[in-house]
Design an enzyme around this catalytic site. Structure first.
Site, PDB file in Angstrom:
ATOM      1  N   CYS A  79       0.725  -1.355  -0.095  1.00 57.46           N
ATOM      2  CA  CYS A  79      -0.037  -0.119  -0.105  1.00 57.46           C
ATOM      3  C   CYS A  79       0.829   1.451   0.028  1.00 57.46           C
ATOM      4  O   CYS A  79       1.524   1.503  -0.793  1.00 57.46           O
ATOM      5  CB  CYS A  79      -0.967  -0.189   1.207  1.00 57.46           C
ATOM      6  SG  CYS A  79      -2.402   1.129   0.838  1.00 57.46           S
ATOM      7  N   HIS A 167      -3.817  -5.341   0.592  1.00 54.80           N
ATOM      8  CA  HIS A 167      -3.132  -5.909   1.881  1.00 54.80           C
ATOM      9  C   HIS A 167      -3.290  -7.331   2.158  1.00 54.80           C
ATOM     10  O   HIS A 167      -4.430  -7.883   2.461  1.00 54.80           O
ATOM     11  CB  HIS A 167      -3.952  -5.132   3.223  1.00 54.80           C
ATOM     12  CG  HIS A 167      -3.744  -3.886   3.192  1.00 54.80           C
ATOM     13  ND1 HIS A 167      -2.485  -3.349   3.970  1.00 54.80           N
ATOM     14  CD2 HIS A 167      -4.144  -2.462   2.712  1.00 54.80           C
ATOM     15  CE1 HIS A 167      -2.585  -1.889   4.095  1.00 54.80           C
ATOM     16  NE2 HIS A 167      -3.642  -1.582   3.200  1.00 54.80           N
ATOM     17  N   GLU A 169      -2.027  -9.248   4.279  1.00 55.89           N
ATOM     18  CA  GLU A 169      -2.308  -9.772   5.714  1.00 55.89           C
ATOM     19  C   GLU A 169      -3.613  -9.744   6.185  1.00 55.89           C
ATOM     20  O   GLU A 169      -3.809 -10.298   7.217  1.00 55.89           O
ATOM     21  CB  GLU A 169      -1.089  -8.693   6.717  1.00 55.89           C
ATOM     22  CG  GLU A 169      -1.644  -7.359   6.639  1.00 55.89           C
ATOM     23  CD  GLU A 169      -1.498  -6.209   5.670  1.00 55.89           C
ATOM     24  OE1 GLU A 169      -1.630  -5.041   5.870  1.00 55.89           O
ATOM     25  OE2 GLU A 169      -1.044  -6.783   4.536  1.00 55.89           O
ATOM     26  N   SER A 221       2.036 -13.673  38.489  1.00 58.22           N
ATOM     27  CA  SER A 221       0.856 -13.091  38.749  1.00 58.22           C
ATOM     28  C   SER A 221      -0.156 -14.312  38.484  1.00 58.22           C
ATOM     29  O   SER A 221      -1.308 -14.058  38.541  1.00 58.22           O
ATOM     30  CB  SER A 221       0.628 -12.062  37.736  1.00 58.22           C
ATOM     31  OG  SER A 221       0.612 -12.990  36.156  1.00 58.22           O
ATOM     32  N   ASP A 225       1.577 -15.189  30.604  1.00 55.90           N
ATOM     33  CA  ASP A 225       3.033 -14.604  30.338  1.00 55.90           C
ATOM     34  C   ASP A 225       4.197 -15.000  31.463  1.00 55.90           C
ATOM     35  O   ASP A 225       5.322 -15.202  31.187  1.00 55.90           O
ATOM     36  CB  ASP A 225       2.762 -13.172  30.100  1.00 55.90           C
ATOM     37  CG  ASP A 225       1.998 -12.695  28.905  1.00 55.90           C
ATOM     38  OD1 ASP A 225       1.729 -13.626  28.183  1.00 55.90           O
ATOM     39  OD2 ASP A 225       1.290 -11.851  28.743  1.00 55.90           O
ATOM     40  N   SER A 227       4.173 -16.905  33.800  1.00 54.23           N
ATOM     41  CA  SER A 227       4.261 -18.380  34.029  1.00 54.23           C
ATOM     42  C   SER A 227       5.374 -18.935  33.042  1.00 54.23           C
ATOM     43  O   SER A 227       6.253 -19.824  33.296  1.00 54.23           O
ATOM     44  CB  SER A 227       3.135 -19.347  33.932  1.00 54.23           C
ATOM     45  OG  SER A 227       2.231 -18.676  34.807  1.00 54.23           O
TER      46      SER A 227
END
Length: 509
Positions: A79, A167, A169, A221, A225, A227
């Site tokens: 683009c 595009h 994607e 937490s 993430d 963990s």
């Protein structure tokens, strides 16, 4: 050294989507702002120029020099990126007579060109542009067109440089993944070797080199993430990783002990710290959402810092930072002005004097889960719904008290358990309950009641950037509502939130 596709970001809303599509093809890529081009090009195998909200005719339009890439690596302009290449070569880019937004179909296609190999005439593509390339330089060979856009795609003769007006994607471009694979595999000659297993092996090896025998602390937490970050670090340095799991009194019912048990079963060196009363004291009388976040964050830092100082000779602080956080902080337009202040360990102050290690900083959320699966993480942790850092503190509208927490924990527990029992939990990206400051009239037995209204929220999403409300069955909602009202003292009315993001957010505060 990992092969890399470099994506130069010109500010398009689709830039992250380009990266996700490339990662899905098992190819490593990085997004860099157009004005922060990496100094070294050793790992680069190809370069993609993203779209942009700018027109190439704007005075402030991004126009970086491309000499370092042209003829050195295959180049694909998407683009705006394609229009910029055309302008650089002396072409003419002007406002479209017919602005093309949305679906279009390829009316001409040169399938002899390696970029378009295997694609079909009439293939649907997604357009999103107000300008068009009206005049092409002699060096351009047109390889694709739509009914309204003559220069739908081009190649610059004598060099591996391509441009496409659509595009690939975006999901609506039916053969977009095929085009990207052609560019990556056939033109850039990448090996598609970036898999969860290879990531684990390479990251553990790098962590061993980086950390040696140093001690590292990590604030867990209970989420995916932190963990997964803990597991990677544990594989690299074992007992030298010291994990701290803080109960802020705002977790879900039974969550502190259940998650702590899960971590112990994973072999992690983890200490659980219950400082609920300290958090309740810090929150007393505070109703403003941002002030609540700050009070929770400040108290967390105090508790975490106190526990960290009990461990001698710590050199590193580990964080579960993931790639969207990194992109946000170095984006073309700079960090968002509305970031909420609840990134637990991410907000630790400078006085801790620790070096930072972030083993997940190159991964998107879905990739973190795939890496966790590759390390045999238990599904109970791996598939947990996202949960906000301030916990139930921002799901209680108004001030927070232990009694309100108790009520919301009971409501939330009934809702989440019901989702699991009815096999709906894994179909939902995030679910929870909100305790509103509204009281409503009700009748229980022969008595008139005046009690709390709770709202249930369940959304579907991939990364939390956008979300839609989940159409849970009416029978299920009726059963959950009945169970909550009958079993939770202090609640006599249940509502279901049917707002999408945008315009609403997932959380209420």
């Amino acid at each position: 050294m990992e092969e890399m596709i470099l994506i130069l970001d010109f500010g398009s809303q689709y830039t992250q989507l380009i990266a996700r599509r490339i990662r899905e093809l098992n190819v490593y890529c990085e997004i860099h702002p157009y004005n922060k081009i990496p100094q070294t090009t050793k790992q680069i195998k190809g370069v993609i120029l993203s779209g942009s909200p700018f027109s190439v005719r704007d005075k402030e339009a991004p126009k970086p020099p491309l000499d370092v890439f042209r003829n050195q690596f295959p180049l694909l302009g998407v683009c705006y990126g394609a229009q910029y290449l055309a302008e650089l070569e002396g072409g003419e880019v002007l406002p479209s007579e017919i602005r093309e937004y949305g679906r279009a179909n390829l009316s001409f296609l040169n399938t002899e060109n390696p970029l378009l190999k295997g694609m079909n005439l009439g293939s649907q593509v997604w357009m999103s542009h107000g300008d068009t390339i009206l005049k092409t330089p002699e060096s351009f060979e047109i390889i694709a067109s739509t009914k309204d856009v003559a220069v739908g795609g081009f190649k610059i003769k004598g060099e591996p440089t391509y441009g496409i007006q659509f595009h690939p994607e975006v999901y609506h471009s039916e053969e977009g993944t095929k085009l990207l694979k052609n560019f990556l595999v056939d033109i850039c000659d990448v090996s598609q070797s970036w898999t969860p297993d290879s990531f684990v092996d390479q990251t553990v090896s790098n962590l061993k080199t980086q950390l040696g025998k140093d001690k590292v602390i990590l604030g867990l937490s209970g989420g995916v993430d932190s963990s997964v970050a803990a597991l990677l670090l544990h594989q690299a340095i074992g007992e030298n990783l010291h994990c701290i799991f803080v109960n802020n009194g705002l977790l879900r019912k039974n969550e502190f002990q259940e998650v702590l048990d899960s971590y112990h079963n994973m072999g992690l060196n983890v200490k659980g710290v219950d400082d609920s009363e300290k958090f309740y004291a810090a929150l007393k009388g505070i109703s403003d959402p941002e002030e609540k976040r700050k009070a929770i964050g400040k108290t967390f830092i105090e508790v975490f810092d106190q526990e960290a100082h009990r461990i001698e000779d710590v050199k590193w602080l580990a964080q579960g930072t993931i790639y969207p956080d990194v992109i946000e902080s170095i984006s073309v337009n700079g960090p968002s002005a509305t970031i909420k202040s609840h990134h637990n360990v991410g907000g630790l102050p400078d006085f801790m004097k620790l070096k930072v290690v972030e083993p997940l900083k190159s991964l998107f959320k879905d990739e973190v889960r795939r890496v966790g699966k590759a390390m045999n993480m238990k599904p109970a942790l791996l598939n947990r719904h996202p949960f906000p850092g301030p916990g139930l503190g921002i799901r209680i509208l108004g001030d927070v008290t232990p009694e309100k927490v108790r009520v919301l924990q009971e409501v939330d527990f009934i809702f989440i358990q019901a989702l699991k029992e009815h096999k709906l939990y894994d179909q939902v990206w995030q679910a929870g309950a909100i305790l509103t400051p509204i009281q409503a009239v009700g009748v229980m037995g022969d008595e008139r009641t005046y009690e709390n209204v709770v709202a249930l929220r369940a959304v579907s999403s991939t990364d939390g950037m956008t979300a839609d409300w989940v159409h849970l069955p009416y029978e299920f909602l009726a059963e959950v509502s009945n169970s909550i009202i009958n079993r939770v003292k202090g609640v006599n009315r249940v509502v279901y939130d049917i707002s999408s993001k945008p315009p609403a957010t997932i959380e209420w505060e």
